[in-house]
Design a protein around this motif. Structure first.
Motif, PDB file in Angstrom:
ATOM      1  N   THR A  92       0.841  -1.199   0.000  1.00 28.93           N
ATOM      2  CA  THR A  92       0.000   0.000   0.000  1.00 28.93           C
ATOM      3  C   THR A  92       0.881   1.256   0.000  1.00 28.93           C
ATOM      4  O   THR A  92       0.780   2.090  -0.909  1.00 28.93           O
ATOM      5  CB  THR A  92      -0.925   0.001   1.234  1.00 28.93           C
ATOM      6  OG1 THR A  92      -1.680  -1.211   1.224  1.00 28.93           O
ATOM      7  CG2 THR A  92      -1.875   1.195   1.192  1.00 28.93           C
ATOM      8  N   THR A  93       1.750   1.346   1.018  1.00 26.47           N
ATOM      9  CA  THR A  93       2.667   2.497   1.071  1.00 26.47           C
ATOM     10  C   THR A  93       4.125   2.049   0.921  1.00 26.47           C
ATOM     11  O   THR A  93       5.016   2.888   0.851  1.00 26.47           O
ATOM     12  CB  THR A  93       2.539   3.257   2.416  1.00 26.47           C
ATOM     13  OG1 THR A  93       2.967   2.401   3.487  1.00 26.47           O
ATOM     14  CG2 THR A  93       1.104   3.696   2.655  1.00 26.47           C
ATOM     15  N   SER A  94       4.354   0.754   0.893  1.00 23.33           N
ATOM     16  CA  SER A  94       5.732   0.244   0.830  1.00 23.33           C
ATOM     17  C   SER A  94       5.975  -0.517  -0.465  1.00 23.33           C
ATOM     18  O   SER A  94       5.029  -0.944  -1.140  1.00 23.33           O
ATOM     19  CB  SER A  94       6.002  -0.672   2.025  1.00 23.33           C
ATOM     20  OG  SER A  94       5.249  -1.869   1.907  1.00 23.33           O
TER      21      SER A  94
HETATM   22  C1  LIG Z   1       9.063   4.247   7.471  1.00 23.16           C
HETATM   23  C2  LIG Z   1       8.130   4.949   8.440  1.00 23.16           C
HETATM   24  C3  LIG Z   1       7.648   6.272   7.821  1.00 23.16           C
HETATM   25  C4  LIG Z   1       6.926   4.003   8.612  1.00 23.16           C
HETATM   26  O1  LIG Z   1       6.070   4.618   9.548  1.00 23.16           O
HETATM   27  P1  LIG Z   1       4.993   3.733  10.323  1.00 23.16           P
HETATM   28  O2  LIG Z   1       4.177   4.634  11.168  1.00 23.16           O
HETATM   29  O3  LIG Z   1       5.655   2.546  10.929  1.00 23.16           O
HETATM   30  O4  LIG Z   1       4.049   3.269   9.123  1.00 23.16           O
HETATM   31  P2  LIG Z   1       3.203   1.962   8.982  1.00 23.16           P
HETATM   32  O5  LIG Z   1       3.162   1.110  10.194  1.00 23.16           O
HETATM   33  O6  LIG Z   1       1.882   2.436   8.418  1.00 23.16           O
HETATM   34  O7  LIG Z   1       3.978   1.140   7.845  1.00 23.16           O
HETATM   35  C5  LIG Z   1       4.120   1.690   6.561  1.00 23.16           C
HETATM   36  C6  LIG Z   1       4.523   0.567   5.622  1.00 23.16           C
HETATM   37  O8  LIG Z   1       5.817   0.106   5.998  1.00 23.16           O
HETATM   38  C7  LIG Z   1       5.789  -1.296   6.171  1.00 23.16           C
HETATM   39  N1  LIG Z   1       6.749  -1.644   7.217  1.00 23.16           N
HETATM   40  C8  LIG Z   1       6.859  -1.071   8.436  1.00 23.16           C
HETATM   41  N2  LIG Z   1       7.871  -1.642   9.111  1.00 23.16           N
HETATM   42  C9  LIG Z   1       8.396  -2.580   8.294  1.00 23.16           C
HETATM   43  C10 LIG Z   1       9.470  -3.519   8.406  1.00 23.16           C
HETATM   44  N3  LIG Z   1      10.205  -3.599   9.511  1.00 23.16           N
HETATM   45  N4  LIG Z   1       9.735  -4.318   7.375  1.00 23.16           N
HETATM   46  C11 LIG Z   1       9.002  -4.260   6.235  1.00 23.16           C
HETATM   47  N5  LIG Z   1       7.978  -3.393   6.058  1.00 23.16           N
HETATM   48  C12 LIG Z   1       7.685  -2.571   7.074  1.00 23.16           C
HETATM   49  C13 LIG Z   1       4.354  -1.610   6.580  1.00 23.16           C
HETATM   50  O9  LIG Z   1       4.042  -2.976   6.327  1.00 23.16           O
HETATM   51  C14 LIG Z   1       3.605  -0.667   5.676  1.00 23.16           C
HETATM   52  O10 LIG Z   1       3.556  -1.187   4.369  1.00 23.16           O
HETATM   53  P3  LIG Z   1       2.179  -1.195   3.476  1.00 23.16           P
HETATM   54  O11 LIG Z   1       1.536   0.173   3.595  1.00 23.16           O
HETATM   55  O12 LIG Z   1       2.644  -1.449   2.069  1.00 23.16           O
HETATM   56  O13 LIG Z   1       1.319  -2.261   4.028  1.00 23.16           O
HETATM   57  C15 LIG Z   1       8.806   5.216   9.825  1.00 23.16           C
HETATM   58  O14 LIG Z   1       9.015   3.973  10.485  1.00 23.16           O
HETATM   59  C16 LIG Z   1      10.124   5.933   9.668  1.00 23.16           C
HETATM   60  O15 LIG Z   1      10.176   7.122   9.382  1.00 23.16           O
HETATM   61  N6  LIG Z   1      11.257   5.195   9.847  1.00 23.16           N
HETATM   62  C17 LIG Z   1      12.573   5.763   9.646  1.00 23.16           C
HETATM   63  C18 LIG Z   1      12.970   5.662   8.168  1.00 23.16           C
HETATM   64  C19 LIG Z   1      14.359   6.204   7.937  1.00 23.16           C
HETATM   65  O16 LIG Z   1      14.686   7.277   8.418  1.00 23.16           O
HETATM   66  N7  LIG Z   1      15.179   5.459   7.167  1.00 23.16           N
HETATM   67  C20 LIG Z   1      16.543   5.801   6.948  1.00 23.16           C
HETATM   68  C21 LIG Z   1      17.364   5.306   8.086  1.00 23.16           C
HETATM   69  S1  LIG Z   1      18.919   6.125   8.113  1.00 23.16           S
END
Ligand SMILES: CC(C)(COP(=O)(O)OP(=O)(O)OC[C@H]1O[C@@H](n2cnc3c(N)ncnc32)[C@H](O)[C@@H]1OP(=O)(O)O)[C@@H](O)C(=O)NCCC(=O)NCCS
Length: 134
Positions: free
Chosen positions: A86-88
């Motif tokens: 969906t978002t990933s």
């Molecule tokens: C990525 C981020 C925006 C997700 O936010 P969140 O509130 O956890 O969002 P959600 O729980 O709605 O998950 C969003 C999507 O990510 C996926 N996801 C979350 N954690 C995951 C993991 N560990 N592995 C795989 N997919 C994952 C979910 O399944 C969902 O996918 P879908 O929409 O396709 O079903 C947040 O965790 C974030 O900002 N993380 C830091 C990212 C970053 O800075 N990366 C660089 C590191 S230096």
């Protein structure tokens, strides 16, 4: 031990970069972390294009180092979107090294699966667009 490969012609070449002395340890072996960085950059280029905008890396689902890389290797990272949620979205990245020692050698260095999340300006998850034309 090494295996000779052809570079893939059915995948998108995301990045190609030369491994430099600054990317190696004192023995001349390239740091695994440097390779991981190149793989993440390659995956993110393909993910950003498919997501049509800002993305962040949420997970490295799998990462296998098959063979070492050395200073002077020309590293090519080939990437392919393998899953759209969906978002990933998940991208598979294969990295190869081209090197010359008596003869040209192409070695499959790594195989990785990385998941990216499409985000908006506030870094909140947003849907990956359905349109695949871009
Ligand atoms: C990525 C981020 C925006 C997700 O936010 P969140 O509130 O956890 O969002 P959600 O729980 O709605 O998950 C969003 C999507 O990510 C996926 N996801 C979350 N954690 C995951 C993991 N560990 N592995 C795989 N997919 C994952 C979910 O399944 C969902 O996918 P879908 O929409 O396709 O079903 C947040 O965790 C974030 O900002 N993380 C830091 C990212 C970053 O800075 N990366 C660089 C590191 S230096």
């Amino acid at each position: 031990m090494s295996e000779d490969f052809e570079l893939p012609d059915d995948r998108h070449l995301a990045i190609r970069v030369m491994a430099a002395p600054a990317d190696a340890n004192a023995d001349g072996d390239i740091f695994g972390g440097w390779i991981m960085s190149q793989v993440d950059i390659a995956g993110s280029i393909i993910a950003r294009r498919r997501a049509q905008g800002r993305i962040v890396t949420v997970a490295v689902n799998a990462f296998q180092f098959r063979h070492p890389a050395f200073v002077g290797d020309l590293i090519s990272c080939y990437a392919q979107v393998t899953r759209i949620g969906t978002t990933s979205l998940t991208v598979n990245v294969k990295a190869y090294a081209e090197r010359y020692r008596n003869h040209q050698e192409i070695v499959h260095l790594t195989e990785a699966d990385l998941t990216y999340v499409a985000v908006d300006d506030q870094r909140r998850p947003r849907p990956v667009p359905k349109d695949e034309s871009r």
